[in-house]
Design a protein around this motif. Structure first.
Motif, mmCIF file in Angstrom:
data_model
loop_
_atom_site.group_PDB
_atom_site.id
_atom_site.type_symbol
_atom_site.label_atom_id
_atom_site.label_comp_id
_atom_site.label_asym_id
_atom_site.label_seq_id
_atom_site.Cartn_x
_atom_site.Cartn_y
_atom_site.Cartn_z
ATOM 1 N N ASN A 96 37.892 12.719 37.633
ATOM 2 C CA ASN A 96 37.698 12.065 36.308
ATOM 3 C C ASN A 96 38.636 11.102 35.907
ATOM 4 O OD1 ASN A 96 35.061 13.336 35.992
ATOM 5 N ND2 ASN A 96 36.113 15.222 35.204
ATOM 6 N N GLU A 97 39.843 11.625 36.252
ATOM 7 C CA GLU A 97 41.237 10.687 35.640
ATOM 8 C C GLU A 97 42.358 11.046 36.764
ATOM 9 O OE1 GLU A 97 42.225 7.793 34.289
ATOM 10 O OE2 GLU A 97 40.995 8.598 32.389
ATOM 11 N N VAL A 98 43.231 10.141 36.628
ATOM 12 C CA VAL A 98 44.370 10.311 37.431
ATOM 13 C C VAL A 98 45.372 9.540 36.530
ATOM 14 C CG1 VAL A 98 46.042 9.384 39.377
ATOM 15 C CG2 VAL A 98 43.224 9.647 39.468
ATOM 16 N N TYR A 99 46.746 10.248 36.529
ATOM 17 C CA TYR A 99 47.901 9.882 35.820
ATOM 18 C C TYR A 99 49.083 9.772 36.534
ATOM 19 C CZ TYR A 99 45.241 11.266 31.529
ATOM 20 O OH TYR A 99 44.269 11.497 30.489
ATOM 21 N N ARG A 100 49.938 8.888 36.417
ATOM 22 C CA ARG A 100 51.192 8.721 36.900
ATOM 23 C C ARG A 100 52.349 9.257 36.109
ATOM 24 N NH1 ARG A 100 51.739 3.157 38.746
ATOM 25 N NH2 ARG A 100 51.015 3.832 40.677
ATOM 26 N N ILE A 101 52.866 10.393 36.689
ATOM 27 C CA ILE A 101 53.733 11.385 35.942
ATOM 28 C C ILE A 101 54.980 10.403 35.448
ATOM 29 C CG2 ILE A 101 55.280 13.162 36.070
ATOM 30 C CD1 ILE A 101 53.231 14.452 38.084
ATOM 31 N N ARG A 102 55.419 9.578 36.280
ATOM 32 C CA ARG A 102 56.661 8.753 35.974
ATOM 33 C C ARG A 102 56.531 8.038 34.647
ATOM 34 N NH1 ARG A 102 58.012 3.689 37.431
ATOM 35 N NH2 ARG A 102 56.252 3.830 38.986
ATOM 36 N N THR A 103 55.351 7.166 34.738
ATOM 37 C CA THR A 103 55.262 6.304 33.507
ATOM 38 C C THR A 103 54.128 6.636 32.497
ATOM 39 O OG1 THR A 103 53.414 4.944 34.642
ATOM 40 C CG2 THR A 103 55.701 4.339 35.073
ATOM 41 N N GLY A 104 53.394 7.595 32.694
ATOM 42 C CA GLY A 104 52.236 7.836 31.961
ATOM 43 C C GLY A 104 51.093 7.052 32.016
ATOM 44 N N GLU A 105 50.927 6.183 32.956
ATOM 45 C CA GLU A 105 49.865 5.535 33.074
ATOM 46 C C GLU A 105 48.824 6.241 33.570
ATOM 47 O OE1 GLU A 105 50.591 1.603 35.462
ATOM 48 O OE2 GLU A 105 52.154 2.869 35.969
ATOM 49 N N LYS A 106 47.481 5.853 33.252
ATOM 50 C CA LYS A 106 46.321 6.410 33.797
ATOM 51 C C LYS A 106 45.413 5.469 34.328
ATOM 52 C CE LYS A 106 43.684 7.071 29.540
ATOM 53 N NZ LYS A 106 42.537 8.112 28.928
ATOM 54 N N GLY A 107 44.414 5.840 35.298
ATOM 55 C CA GLY A 107 43.328 5.087 35.754
ATOM 56 C C GLY A 107 43.633 4.738 37.412
ATOM 57 N N GLY A 108 42.605 4.174 37.544
ATOM 58 C CA GLY A 108 42.706 3.859 39.306
ATOM 59 C C GLY A 108 43.851 3.040 39.671
ATOM 60 N N ASP A 109 44.545 2.025 38.795
ATOM 61 C CA ASP A 109 45.494 1.479 39.206
ATOM 62 C C ASP A 109 46.890 2.185 39.618
ATOM 63 O OD1 ASP A 109 44.445 -1.034 38.804
ATOM 64 O OD2 ASP A 109 45.200 -1.374 36.840
ATOM 65 N N THR A 110 46.860 3.444 39.205
ATOM 66 C CA THR A 110 47.779 4.391 39.437
ATOM 67 C C THR A 110 47.906 4.631 40.972
ATOM 68 O OG1 THR A 110 46.724 6.556 38.866
ATOM 69 C CG2 THR A 110 48.001 5.448 37.321
ATOM 70 N N LEU A 111 46.587 4.528 41.518
ATOM 71 C CA LEU A 111 46.589 4.923 43.080
ATOM 72 C C LEU A 111 47.135 3.775 44.055
ATOM 73 C CD1 LEU A 111 42.815 6.451 43.102
ATOM 74 C CD2 LEU A 111 45.198 7.752 42.942
ATOM 75 N N LYS A 112 47.615 2.519 43.475
ATOM 76 C CA LYS A 112 48.227 1.700 44.231
ATOM 77 C C LYS A 112 49.633 1.569 44.360
ATOM 78 C CE LYS A 112 44.458 -1.284 42.885
ATOM 79 N NZ LYS A 112 43.815 -2.599 42.173
#
Length: 112
Positions: A96-112
């Motif tokens: 459903n959702e992914v978060y980048r811990i370091r920046t707090g970003e969320k969404g599919g762009d965090t997988l790049k």
């Protein structure tokens, strides 16, 4: 996004890892697992052979964007197959959702 989990033979891990890198999957988690299955492994201890249903495998977990699901699955299927019982399984589930811990970003762009 999809979470792809594969349970493969430990002996095929290196080949699978290289196949995933070739298609652009450069980050995934893995761990050693023991399971029960249809395959029976034979063991020899001090000249006595016995079989066990406990089978050593490697579990791989990958999260990819939807457009990368088929590429990832095909890389695993082609590289992990031996044609014998016990080659493993692939499981696909929605994320459903992914978060980048370091920046707090969320969404599919965090997988790049």
């Amino acid at each position: 996004m999809k979470k792809i989990e594969a349970i493969i033979r430990k002996s095929k891990y290196r080949v699978v890892k290289e196949a995933l890198h070739e298609v652009g999957v450069n980050f995934f988690s893995y761990w050693d697992v023991t399971g029960l299955g249809n395959e029976k492994e034979g063991h020899v201890y001090r000249g006595v052979s016995y079989s066990t249903s406990d089978i050593q495998r490697r579990h791989i977990a990958i999260v990819v964007n939807d457009d990368f699901e088929e590429i990832t699955i095909n890389a695993i299927l082609k590289s992990a197959a031996t044609g014998e019982v016990g080659d493993g399984k692939i499981f696909v589930s929605d994320v459903n959702e992914v978060y980048r811990i370091r920046t707090g970003e969320k969404g599919g762009d965090t997988l790049k």
